[in-house]
Design a protein around this motif. Structure first.
Motif, PDB file in Angstrom:
ATOM      1  N   GLU A  99       0.835  -1.199   0.000  1.00  0.00           N
ATOM      2  CA  GLU A  99       0.000   0.000   0.000  1.00  0.00           C
ATOM      3  C   GLU A  99       0.876   1.258   0.000  1.00  0.00           C
ATOM      4  O   GLU A  99       1.835   1.358   0.772  1.00  0.00           O
ATOM      5  CB  GLU A  99      -0.914   0.010   1.226  1.00  0.00           C
ATOM      6  N   VAL A 100       0.526   2.183  -0.893  1.00  0.00           N
ATOM      7  CA  VAL A 100       1.267   3.441  -0.979  1.00  0.00           C
ATOM      8  C   VAL A 100       0.284   4.603  -0.883  1.00  0.00           C
ATOM      9  O   VAL A 100      -0.919   4.458  -1.126  1.00  0.00           O
ATOM     10  CB  VAL A 100       2.051   3.539  -2.310  1.00  0.00           C
ATOM     11  N   LYS A 101       0.813   5.757  -0.511  1.00  0.00           N
ATOM     12  CA  LYS A 101       0.001   6.962  -0.414  1.00  0.00           C
ATOM     13  C   LYS A 101      -0.008   7.676  -1.765  1.00  0.00           C
ATOM     14  O   LYS A 101       0.911   7.534  -2.573  1.00  0.00           O
ATOM     15  CB  LYS A 101       0.577   7.877   0.664  1.00  0.00           C
ATOM     16  N   CYS A 102      -1.052   8.445  -1.962  1.00  0.00           N
ATOM     17  CA  CYS A 102      -1.132   9.264  -3.178  1.00  0.00           C
ATOM     18  C   CYS A 102      -0.058  10.339  -3.106  1.00  0.00           C
ATOM     19  O   CYS A 102       0.272  10.853  -2.040  1.00  0.00           O
ATOM     20  CB  CYS A 102      -2.520   9.894  -3.291  1.00  0.00           C
ATOM     21  N   LYS A 103       0.504  10.698  -4.249  1.00  0.00           N
ATOM     22  CA  LYS A 103       1.548  11.725  -4.260  1.00  0.00           C
ATOM     23  C   LYS A 103       0.984  13.100  -3.899  1.00  0.00           C
ATOM     24  O   LYS A 103       1.737  14.026  -3.605  1.00  0.00           O
ATOM     25  CB  LYS A 103       2.225  11.781  -5.625  1.00  0.00           C
ATOM     26  N   ASN A 104      -0.352  13.220  -3.917  1.00  0.00           N
ATOM     27  CA  ASN A 104      -1.002  14.476  -3.555  1.00  0.00           C
ATOM     28  C   ASN A 104      -1.493  14.467  -2.112  1.00  0.00           C
ATOM     29  O   ASN A 104      -2.448  15.177  -1.778  1.00  0.00           O
ATOM     30  CB  ASN A 104      -2.177  14.744  -4.505  1.00  0.00           C
ATOM     31  N   THR A 142      -5.152   5.544  -0.263  1.00  0.00           N
ATOM     32  CA  THR A 142      -4.020   4.620  -0.375  1.00  0.00           C
ATOM     33  C   THR A 142      -4.431   3.507  -1.330  1.00  0.00           C
ATOM     34  O   THR A 142      -5.601   3.118  -1.387  1.00  0.00           O
ATOM     35  CB  THR A 142      -3.637   4.032   0.985  1.00  0.00           C
ATOM     36  N   CYS A 143      -3.467   3.009  -2.058  1.00  0.00           N
ATOM     37  CA  CYS A 143      -3.748   1.965  -3.041  1.00  0.00           C
ATOM     38  C   CYS A 143      -2.484   1.145  -3.256  1.00  0.00           C
ATOM     39  O   CYS A 143      -1.390   1.559  -2.859  1.00  0.00           O
ATOM     40  CB  CYS A 143      -4.213   2.588  -4.362  1.00  0.00           C
ATOM     41  N   PRO A 144      -2.600  -0.045  -3.846  1.00  0.00           N
ATOM     42  CA  PRO A 144      -1.402  -0.829  -4.148  1.00  0.00           C
ATOM     43  C   PRO A 144      -0.452  -0.059  -5.072  1.00  0.00           C
ATOM     44  O   PRO A 144      -0.896   0.739  -5.906  1.00  0.00           O
ATOM     45  CB  PRO A 144      -1.954  -2.086  -4.833  1.00  0.00           C
ATOM     46  N   LEU A 145       0.820  -0.305  -4.900  1.00  0.00           N
ATOM     47  CA  LEU A 145       1.820   0.394  -5.707  1.00  0.00           C
ATOM     48  C   LEU A 145       1.575   0.211  -7.198  1.00  0.00           C
ATOM     49  O   LEU A 145       1.742   1.146  -7.982  1.00  0.00           O
ATOM     50  CB  LEU A 145       3.213  -0.120  -5.329  1.00  0.00           C
ATOM     51  N   GLN A 163      -3.655   8.165  -9.861  1.00  0.00           N
ATOM     52  CA  GLN A 163      -3.149   9.500 -10.174  1.00  0.00           C
ATOM     53  C   GLN A 163      -3.884  10.103 -11.362  1.00  0.00           C
ATOM     54  O   GLN A 163      -4.105  11.321 -11.417  1.00  0.00           O
ATOM     55  CB  GLN A 163      -1.651   9.417 -10.462  1.00  0.00           C
ATOM     56  N   ASP A 164      -4.293   9.266 -12.320  1.00  0.00           N
ATOM     57  CA  ASP A 164      -4.995   9.767 -13.502  1.00  0.00           C
ATOM     58  C   ASP A 164      -6.413  10.232 -13.187  1.00  0.00           C
ATOM     59  O   ASP A 164      -7.046  10.883 -14.038  1.00  0.00           O
ATOM     60  CB  ASP A 164      -5.040   8.686 -14.584  1.00  0.00           C
TER      61      ASP A 164
END
Length: 262
Positions: A100-105, A113-116, A123-124
């Motif tokens: 799980e990673v955080k959104c860059k924003n 959060t979503c899988p890498l 992001q799109d």
């Protein structure tokens, strides 16, 4: 266990002297601290496109290739290595892709959060992603969620192209009543009328050229007949001049007989 950690020893000092690479994922990107076995020993980030050496140590592809171009040895155990013997660790790559990673924003307010592996897809569509204003002349960048409101109030949006792609340029008062089908039909009719006019002009030019060609053909035929008659007229006097007159031949014959008689 994935062999990604360096062995203690002299090689550790050498690795600290090596400039850090940006081949791996930033640790701050992940929602929770990743397992230490997922870390690259060169850049100290999470493995990106992991490559395994014959000695079983694993590194980011972008980290290990420059290292081997200079050292020709494993950064951890110092064993000699060639690029041909490296292999991709696709299983580990899939495991890391599920972290799980955080959104860059995140700093802008996005809490998703979503899988890498799905980060690019989020992001799109992230409403906090900065987007450039599509109005010509506007250099503003606004979050995707506020883009529609910005476009309505944008000073450069007095005249815009139709967002549906018909190609019409619309002012603020025309956008509400704009009908793409009607606009395209009118444009098609106008184009058909222009094409019909061009075809008629082309046919007129073709007829004119055809008449001119027939006139030239007749004139050439008349010129050929004239030259043929002229050549016949010029050839007749020449034949008469070459042929001896009948009267002179007879006179010569009688003169010859008279001399013989005497």
């Amino acid at each position: 266990m994935w062999s990604g950690e360096p062995d203690p020893g002299p090689s550790q000092t050498l690795m600290l002297a090596w400039p850090l690479q940006s081949g791996g994922y930033d640790l701050n990107l992940f929602a929770s601290p990743p397992d230490c076995n997922f870390l690259c020993s060169v850049c100290h980030g999470v493995l990106k496109r992991p490559m395994r050496l014959p000695c079983s140590h694993i590194f980011c592809k972008k980290c290990i290739l420059p290292w081997l171009a200079r050292q020709k040895t494993c950064p951890c155990c110092r064993k000699e290595v060639t690029q041909k013997k490296m292999v991709h660790v696709n299983k580990l790559r899939k495991i890391i892709g599920r972290l799980e990673v955080k959104c860059k924003n995140t700093e802008a307010g996005c809490l998703v959060t979503c899988p890498l592996a799905h980060r690019k897809g989020h992001q799109d569509s992230c409403p906090f992603e900065l987007m450039a204003c599509p109005n010509e002349g506007c250099t503003s960048q606004v979050p995707r969620g506020n883009l529609a409101e910005h476009r309505q109030n944008c000073q450069h949006g007095a005249h815009q192209r139709c967002p549906l792609g018909c190609g019409a340029t619309l002012g603020p008062a025309e956008r509400a009543s704009h009908n793409c089908y009607r606009e395209l039909r009118e444009a098609w009719c106008q184009r058909q009328e222009r094409c019909r006019t061009l075809v008629l002009c082309l046919l007129q030019r073709i007829r004119k050229v055809y008449r001119s060609a027939n006139l030239i053909r007749r004139q050439l035929a008349q010129l050929g007949e004239f030259l043929e008659d002229d050549s016949l007229l010029l050839g007749a006097p020449q034949e008469e001049a070459e042929a001896p007159p009948e009267g002179s031949i007879g006179a010569e014959m009688w003169g010859a007989q008279g001399q013989a008689t005497l």
